[in-house]
Write an enzyme that holds these catalytic residues in place. Sequence first.
Site, PDB file in Angstrom:
ATOM      1  N   ALA A   8       0.819  -1.212   0.000  1.00  0.00           N
ATOM      2  CA  ALA A   8       0.000   0.000   0.000  1.00  0.00           C
ATOM      3  C   ALA A   8       0.851   1.260   0.000  1.00  0.00           C
ATOM      4  O   ALA A   8       0.526   2.254   0.641  1.00  0.00           O
ATOM      5  CB  ALA A   8      -0.938  -0.003   1.215  1.00  0.00           C
ATOM      6  N   GLY A   9       1.977   1.212  -0.745  1.00  0.00           N
ATOM      7  CA  GLY A   9       2.726   2.437  -0.991  1.00  0.00           C
ATOM      8  C   GLY A   9       2.022   3.248  -2.060  1.00  0.00           C
ATOM      9  O   GLY A   9       0.869   2.964  -2.430  1.00  0.00           O
ATOM     10  N   ARG A  33       0.783  -4.028   4.722  1.00  0.00           N
ATOM     11  CA  ARG A  33       1.578  -4.698   5.746  1.00  0.00           C
ATOM     12  C   ARG A  33       1.340  -4.089   7.122  1.00  0.00           C
ATOM     13  O   ARG A  33       1.264  -4.802   8.130  1.00  0.00           O
ATOM     14  CB  ARG A  33       3.060  -4.589   5.376  1.00  0.00           C
ATOM     15  CG  ARG A  33       4.019  -5.145   6.420  1.00  0.00           C
ATOM     16  CD  ARG A  33       5.464  -4.964   5.977  1.00  0.00           C
ATOM     17  NE  ARG A  33       5.757  -3.575   5.637  1.00  0.00           N
ATOM     18  CZ  ARG A  33       6.095  -2.653   6.529  1.00  0.00           C
ATOM     19  NH1 ARG A  33       6.159  -2.958   7.823  1.00  0.00           N
ATOM     20  NH2 ARG A  33       6.359  -1.408   6.153  1.00  0.00           N
ATOM     21  N   TYR A  50       0.529   8.416   1.498  1.00  0.00           N
ATOM     22  CA  TYR A  50       1.176   8.528   0.196  1.00  0.00           C
ATOM     23  C   TYR A  50       0.363   9.273  -0.861  1.00  0.00           C
ATOM     24  O   TYR A  50       0.939   9.894  -1.754  1.00  0.00           O
ATOM     25  CB  TYR A  50       1.520   7.132  -0.330  1.00  0.00           C
ATOM     26  CG  TYR A  50       2.559   6.422   0.486  1.00  0.00           C
ATOM     27  CD1 TYR A  50       3.880   6.859   0.511  1.00  0.00           C
ATOM     28  CD2 TYR A  50       2.218   5.306   1.253  1.00  0.00           C
ATOM     29  CE1 TYR A  50       4.839   6.206   1.271  1.00  0.00           C
ATOM     30  CE2 TYR A  50       3.168   4.640   2.012  1.00  0.00           C
ATOM     31  CZ  TYR A  50       4.480   5.097   2.019  1.00  0.00           C
ATOM     32  OH  TYR A  50       5.416   4.445   2.785  1.00  0.00           O
ATOM     33  N   ALA A 137       2.494   7.870  -9.824  1.00  0.00           N
ATOM     34  CA  ALA A 137       1.391   7.288  -9.066  1.00  0.00           C
ATOM     35  C   ALA A 137       0.257   8.286  -8.842  1.00  0.00           C
ATOM     36  O   ALA A 137      -0.923   7.941  -8.976  1.00  0.00           O
ATOM     37  CB  ALA A 137       1.908   6.773  -7.722  1.00  0.00           C
ATOM     38  N   LYS A 188      16.459   4.103 -16.484  1.00  0.00           N
ATOM     39  CA  LYS A 188      15.928   5.481 -16.527  1.00  0.00           C
ATOM     40  C   LYS A 188      15.992   6.139 -15.150  1.00  0.00           C
ATOM     41  O   LYS A 188      16.143   7.369 -15.053  1.00  0.00           O
ATOM     42  CB  LYS A 188      14.501   5.490 -17.083  1.00  0.00           C
ATOM     43  CG  LYS A 188      13.482   4.671 -16.280  1.00  0.00           C
ATOM     44  CD  LYS A 188      12.738   5.504 -15.264  1.00  0.00           C
ATOM     45  CE  LYS A 188      11.784   4.635 -14.466  1.00  0.00           C
ATOM     46  NZ  LYS A 188      11.029   5.424 -13.461  1.00  0.00           N
ATOM     47  N   SER A 251       9.193  13.324  -9.937  1.00  0.00           N
ATOM     48  CA  SER A 251      10.176  12.246  -9.966  1.00  0.00           C
ATOM     49  C   SER A 251      11.055  12.260  -8.717  1.00  0.00           C
ATOM     50  O   SER A 251      11.750  13.234  -8.438  1.00  0.00           O
ATOM     51  CB  SER A 251      11.057  12.378 -11.212  1.00  0.00           C
ATOM     52  OG  SER A 251      12.173  11.511 -11.130  1.00  0.00           O
ATOM     53  N   ARG A 252      11.043  11.160  -7.976  1.00  0.00           N
ATOM     54  CA  ARG A 252      11.884  11.063  -6.781  1.00  0.00           C
ATOM     55  C   ARG A 252      13.363  10.948  -7.150  1.00  0.00           C
ATOM     56  O   ARG A 252      14.224  11.483  -6.454  1.00  0.00           O
ATOM     57  CB  ARG A 252      11.448   9.851  -5.943  1.00  0.00           C
ATOM     58  CG  ARG A 252      10.024   9.960  -5.434  1.00  0.00           C
ATOM     59  CD  ARG A 252       9.717   8.912  -4.403  1.00  0.00           C
ATOM     60  NE  ARG A 252       9.670   7.561  -4.933  1.00  0.00           N
ATOM     61  CZ  ARG A 252       8.585   6.985  -5.434  1.00  0.00           C
ATOM     62  NH1 ARG A 252       7.456   7.663  -5.500  1.00  0.00           N
ATOM     63  NH2 ARG A 252       8.624   5.743  -5.876  1.00  0.00           N
TER      64      ARG A 252
END
Length: 329
Positions: A8-9, A33, A50, A137, A188, A251-252
């Site tokens: 569940a991210g 989790r 999130y 996401a 990438k 983008s992280r």
Amino acid sequence: MKITVIGAGAWGTAMAMSAAAHPAGHQVCLWARDAVQAREMHDSRQNMRYLPGLAFAPGLQVVQGDALDAVADAELVIIGTPMAALREWLQRLQHLHAPVAWLCKGFEAGTGLMPHEVCAEVAPQLRCGALSGPSFAQEVARSQPSALVAASRDAGVRHTLVEALHSPSLRVYGNDDIVGVEVGGAVKNVMAIASGLCDGLELGLNARAALLTRGLAEMTRLGVALGARADTFMGLSGLGDLMLTATGDLSRNRKVGLLLASGMGLAQAVESLGHVAEGVYSARTVLARAQALGVDMPIAATVVDLLDGKVAPAQAVHRLMERDPKQER
């Protein structure tokens, strides 16, 4: 269709939300989790950690407890965990008859294996595949127009993934070149760190365009050496994912490069994200795999040295610009 998403991210939740909003009326189960997080999501009907402010569709059920109970009658299982947890989950799910697909992108630390290679090692009988492509996401969860690639050597798995997820807001394309799709998804992220560094140092748009073009060449060289088709890298999971991750503000991995360019240390930069930046963990394994095959990847090698503290941001740029001239191929 009965679909279970493990994890569940941000990405697992987004895919569960997209599937639950599908016009076909899928029954979607999102397994978490963390019991506290599961309870919060069940009560608030959103993932406050999130994806805050984005409401779940009525068909999405949040569960916790024994994950094998959650997948027992599923017709499709999607693993939404980071790459580091994939091996464990494939081992736990190895006896499933339903197709299993993963969302993680990267090479496994230590072994250097791609996700489908990990699956072949620990769960060879699984009908499996990967979901990849240019997609944040948050935008998938908001039902903004997006496109993904369903990659598998099994035509039945590709068909199941397209049937389950293709919708008015999410186009899903099948591809049997799982090697190319997974190499694109892994490399990438490394190139996005370099792009963030370029932007953070304010080197200009010319520099970024050159960096990404040569980064695509590195990605393609590695993929072809591993058995992928070159044309895969001109598609969604190659050029498309590279453009998004290396230039998008969500983008992280690009954010890591930006923070390093500002003078922040790697540990602090990663901690500040609050999410996993897969490029930080896969850069070394990408480079190791390339070196074992004799594939030249100077940008990836520079990113690894930057992450390891062997070069400063400005030195990394000079290293790339001072390389001997070559023919473009």
